[in-house]
Design a protein around this motif. Structure first.
Motif, PDB file in Angstrom:
ATOM      1  N   GLU A   5       0.825  -1.093   0.025  1.00  0.00           N
ATOM      2  CA  GLU A   5       0.109   0.015   0.107  1.00  0.00           C
ATOM      3  C   GLU A   5       0.932   1.158  -0.197  1.00  0.00           C
ATOM      4  OE1 GLU A   5      -2.344  -0.586   3.520  1.00  0.00           O
ATOM      5  OE2 GLU A   5      -3.766  -2.048   2.411  1.00  0.00           O
ATOM      6  N   GLU A   6       1.994   1.246   0.943  1.00  0.00           N
ATOM      7  CA  GLU A   6       2.907   2.531   0.862  1.00  0.00           C
ATOM      8  C   GLU A   6       3.576   2.562  -0.576  1.00  0.00           C
ATOM      9  OE1 GLU A   6       5.596   2.292   4.142  1.00  0.00           O
ATOM     10  OE2 GLU A   6       3.965   2.094   5.526  1.00  0.00           O
ATOM     11  N   GLN A   7       3.751   1.429  -1.178  1.00  0.00           N
ATOM     12  CA  GLN A   7       4.344   1.574  -2.552  1.00  0.00           C
ATOM     13  C   GLN A   7       3.576   2.216  -3.364  1.00  0.00           C
ATOM     14  OE1 GLN A   7       5.815  -2.190  -4.155  1.00  0.00           O
ATOM     15  NE2 GLN A   7       6.819  -1.123  -5.960  1.00  0.00           N
ATOM     16  N   GLU A   8       2.162   1.818  -3.492  1.00  0.00           N
ATOM     17  CA  GLU A   8       1.265   2.373  -4.498  1.00  0.00           C
ATOM     18  C   GLU A   8       1.074   3.684  -3.884  1.00  0.00           C
ATOM     19  OE1 GLU A   8      -2.038  -0.152  -3.836  1.00  0.00           O
ATOM     20  OE2 GLU A   8      -1.198  -1.917  -4.847  1.00  0.00           O
ATOM     21  N   ALA A   9       1.066   4.432  -2.702  1.00  0.00           N
ATOM     22  CA  ALA A   9       0.936   5.528  -2.642  1.00  0.00           C
ATOM     23  C   ALA A   9       2.013   6.480  -2.807  1.00  0.00           C
ATOM     24  CB  ALA A   9       0.527   5.766  -0.861  1.00  0.00           C
ATOM     25  N   PHE A  10       3.455   5.964  -2.826  1.00  0.00           N
ATOM     26  CA  PHE A  10       4.442   6.409  -3.070  1.00  0.00           C
ATOM     27  C   PHE A  10       4.387   6.701  -4.850  1.00  0.00           C
ATOM     28  CE2 PHE A  10       9.054   6.797  -4.282  1.00  0.00           C
ATOM     29  CZ  PHE A  10       9.341   7.806  -3.600  1.00  0.00           C
ATOM     30  N   GLN A  11       3.922   5.596  -5.411  1.00  0.00           N
ATOM     31  CA  GLN A  11       4.150   5.622  -6.686  1.00  0.00           C
ATOM     32  C   GLN A  11       3.275   6.821  -7.395  1.00  0.00           C
ATOM     33  OE1 GLN A  11       6.271   3.826  -8.627  1.00  0.00           O
ATOM     34  NE2 GLN A  11       5.651   4.964 -10.386  1.00  0.00           N
ATOM     35  N   GLY A  12       2.040   6.750  -6.726  1.00  0.00           N
ATOM     36  CA  GLY A  12       0.874   7.857  -6.925  1.00  0.00           C
ATOM     37  C   GLY A  12       1.585   9.163  -6.792  1.00  0.00           C
ATOM     38  N   PHE A  13       2.251   9.280  -5.694  1.00  0.00           N
ATOM     39  CA  PHE A  13       2.778  10.636  -5.395  1.00  0.00           C
ATOM     40  C   PHE A  13       3.812  11.035  -6.538  1.00  0.00           C
ATOM     41  CE2 PHE A  13       6.705  12.581  -3.420  1.00  0.00           C
ATOM     42  CZ  PHE A  13       6.275  13.851  -3.268  1.00  0.00           C
ATOM     43  N   LEU A  14       4.620  10.041  -6.830  1.00  0.00           N
ATOM     44  CA  LEU A  14       5.787  10.119  -7.856  1.00  0.00           C
ATOM     45  C   LEU A  14       4.991  10.660  -9.317  1.00  0.00           C
ATOM     46  CD1 LEU A  14       8.417   7.619  -7.226  1.00  0.00           C
ATOM     47  CD2 LEU A  14       8.566   9.883  -6.630  1.00  0.00           C
ATOM     48  N   ASP A  15       3.891   9.999  -9.356  1.00  0.00           N
ATOM     49  CA  ASP A  15       3.114  10.292 -10.639  1.00  0.00           C
ATOM     50  C   ASP A  15       2.540  11.624 -10.863  1.00  0.00           C
ATOM     51  OD1 ASP A  15       3.684   7.737 -11.729  1.00  0.00           O
ATOM     52  OD2 ASP A  15       1.879   6.926 -11.251  1.00  0.00           O
ATOM     53  N   ARG A  16       2.077  12.281  -9.627  1.00  0.00           N
ATOM     54  CA  ARG A  16       1.726  13.556  -9.432  1.00  0.00           C
ATOM     55  C   ARG A  16       2.641  14.519  -9.495  1.00  0.00           C
ATOM     56  NH1 ARG A  16      -1.203  10.961  -5.499  1.00  0.00           N
ATOM     57  NH2 ARG A  16       0.300  11.815  -3.781  1.00  0.00           N
ATOM     58  N   ALA A  44       2.978  17.325 -12.437  1.00  0.00           N
ATOM     59  CA  ALA A  44       3.171  18.914 -12.029  1.00  0.00           C
ATOM     60  C   ALA A  44       4.103  19.446 -12.735  1.00  0.00           C
ATOM     61  CB  ALA A  44       3.162  18.983 -10.389  1.00  0.00           C
ATOM     62  N   LYS A  45       5.142  18.780 -12.619  1.00  0.00           N
ATOM     63  CA  LYS A  45       6.659  19.214 -13.322  1.00  0.00           C
ATOM     64  C   LYS A  45       6.278  19.329 -14.838  1.00  0.00           C
ATOM     65  CE  LYS A  45      11.272  18.098 -14.313  1.00  0.00           C
ATOM     66  NZ  LYS A  45      12.100  16.834 -14.744  1.00  0.00           N
ATOM     67  N   ASP A  46       5.694  18.385 -15.630  1.00  0.00           N
ATOM     68  CA  ASP A  46       5.235  18.520 -16.880  1.00  0.00           C
ATOM     69  C   ASP A  46       4.501  19.847 -17.177  1.00  0.00           C
ATOM     70  OD1 ASP A  46       6.621  16.237 -17.525  1.00  0.00           O
ATOM     71  OD2 ASP A  46       4.947  14.909 -17.699  1.00  0.00           O
ATOM     72  N   LYS A  47       3.404  20.031 -16.091  1.00  0.00           N
ATOM     73  CA  LYS A  47       2.492  21.054 -16.532  1.00  0.00           C
ATOM     74  C   LYS A  47       3.424  22.620 -16.156  1.00  0.00           C
ATOM     75  CE  LYS A  47      -1.774  23.168 -14.795  1.00  0.00           C
ATOM     76  NZ  LYS A  47      -1.757  24.123 -15.766  1.00  0.00           N
ATOM     77  N   THR A  48       4.221  22.516 -15.235  1.00  0.00           N
ATOM     78  CA  THR A  48       5.103  23.603 -15.039  1.00  0.00           C
ATOM     79  C   THR A  48       5.973  24.125 -16.264  1.00  0.00           C
ATOM     80  OG1 THR A  48       4.862  23.167 -12.663  1.00  0.00           O
ATOM     81  CG2 THR A  48       6.864  24.716 -13.762  1.00  0.00           C
ATOM     82  N   GLU A  49       6.408  22.997 -16.798  1.00  0.00           N
ATOM     83  CA  GLU A  49       7.427  23.178 -17.982  1.00  0.00           C
ATOM     84  C   GLU A  49       6.390  23.579 -19.187  1.00  0.00           C
ATOM     85  OE1 GLU A  49       9.371  19.469 -18.305  1.00  0.00           O
ATOM     86  OE2 GLU A  49      10.763  20.178 -16.779  1.00  0.00           O
ATOM     87  N   PHE A  50       5.314  22.972 -19.280  1.00  0.00           N
ATOM     88  CA  PHE A  50       4.517  23.435 -20.351  1.00  0.00           C
ATOM     89  C   PHE A  50       3.938  24.687 -20.238  1.00  0.00           C
ATOM     90  CE2 PHE A  50       0.303  23.934 -22.305  1.00  0.00           C
ATOM     91  CZ  PHE A  50       0.473  23.357 -23.840  1.00  0.00           C
ATOM     92  N   ASP A  51       3.593  25.285 -19.005  1.00  0.00           N
ATOM     93  CA  ASP A  51       3.155  26.393 -18.787  1.00  0.00           C
ATOM     94  C   ASP A  51       4.194  27.538 -19.093  1.00  0.00           C
ATOM     95  OD1 ASP A  51       0.497  25.634 -18.211  1.00  0.00           O
ATOM     96  OD2 ASP A  51       0.908  25.823 -15.992  1.00  0.00           O
ATOM     97  N   GLN A  52       5.607  27.182 -18.630  1.00  0.00           N
ATOM     98  CA  GLN A  52       6.634  28.228 -18.904  1.00  0.00           C
ATOM     99  C   GLN A  52       6.949  28.245 -20.481  1.00  0.00           C
ATOM    100  OE1 GLN A  52      10.353  26.536 -17.269  1.00  0.00           O
ATOM    101  NE2 GLN A  52      11.411  28.318 -17.620  1.00  0.00           N
ATOM    102  N   PHE A  53       6.866  27.259 -21.183  1.00  0.00           N
ATOM    103  CA  PHE A  53       6.972  27.107 -22.583  1.00  0.00           C
ATOM    104  C   PHE A  53       5.967  27.985 -23.149  1.00  0.00           C
ATOM    105  CE2 PHE A  53       5.407  25.585 -26.869  1.00  0.00           C
ATOM    106  CZ  PHE A  53       6.381  25.562 -27.513  1.00  0.00           C
TER     107      PHE A  53
END
Length: 130
Positions: free
Chosen positions: A88-99, A103-112
């Protein structure tokens, strides 16, 4: 008279008791004196996972399931509960990494897009000097 397989099994047990260094030394000596035997030992060491760096997995216990019941019900229940919690912790952590990646992709796209909007409007191709 004992079979050659018995002697090989005895040699294997003796080398196992001495550790990985004994296996490597035997392989090197075999390469020096009779290279085909050295090559055979090398292939055997790779095939049997004796070259592995994983110290927790023993090559002697291959046939046993790692998570087979131990017979101690309290320990088995504790192990199952702990493994479930870790999954369960691994799944939660994987979800955190996905989010985080989203967020990083959205920030980079917004910057572009901001950089693109801040450029002067393109009025067609620039005239070439010449």
């Amino acid at each position: 008279m004992q079979s050659p397989a018995h002697y090989l099994k005895s040699a294997e047990s003796w080398l196992d008791s001495k550790g990985k260094g004994a296996w490597i030394a035997t392989m090197i000596l075999a390469f020096i004196f009779i290279w085909p035997i050295g090559l055979a030992i090398l292939f055997y060491m790779i095939w049997s996972n004796r070259m592995s760096c994983n110290k927790s997995r023993s090559h002697r216990g291959w046939g046993r399931d790692r998570f087979a019941p131990t017979g101690n019900h309290a320990f088995d229940a504790y192990r199952e509960e702990t493994l479930k919690r870790l999954e369960e912790e691994q799944e939660a952590f994987q979800g955190f990494l996905d989010r985080l990646r989203q967020a990083k992709d959205k920030t980079e796209f917004d910057q572009f897009m901001d950089q693109r909007r801040s450029r002067p409007a393109d009025n067609g191709p620039e005239p070439q000097a010449g």
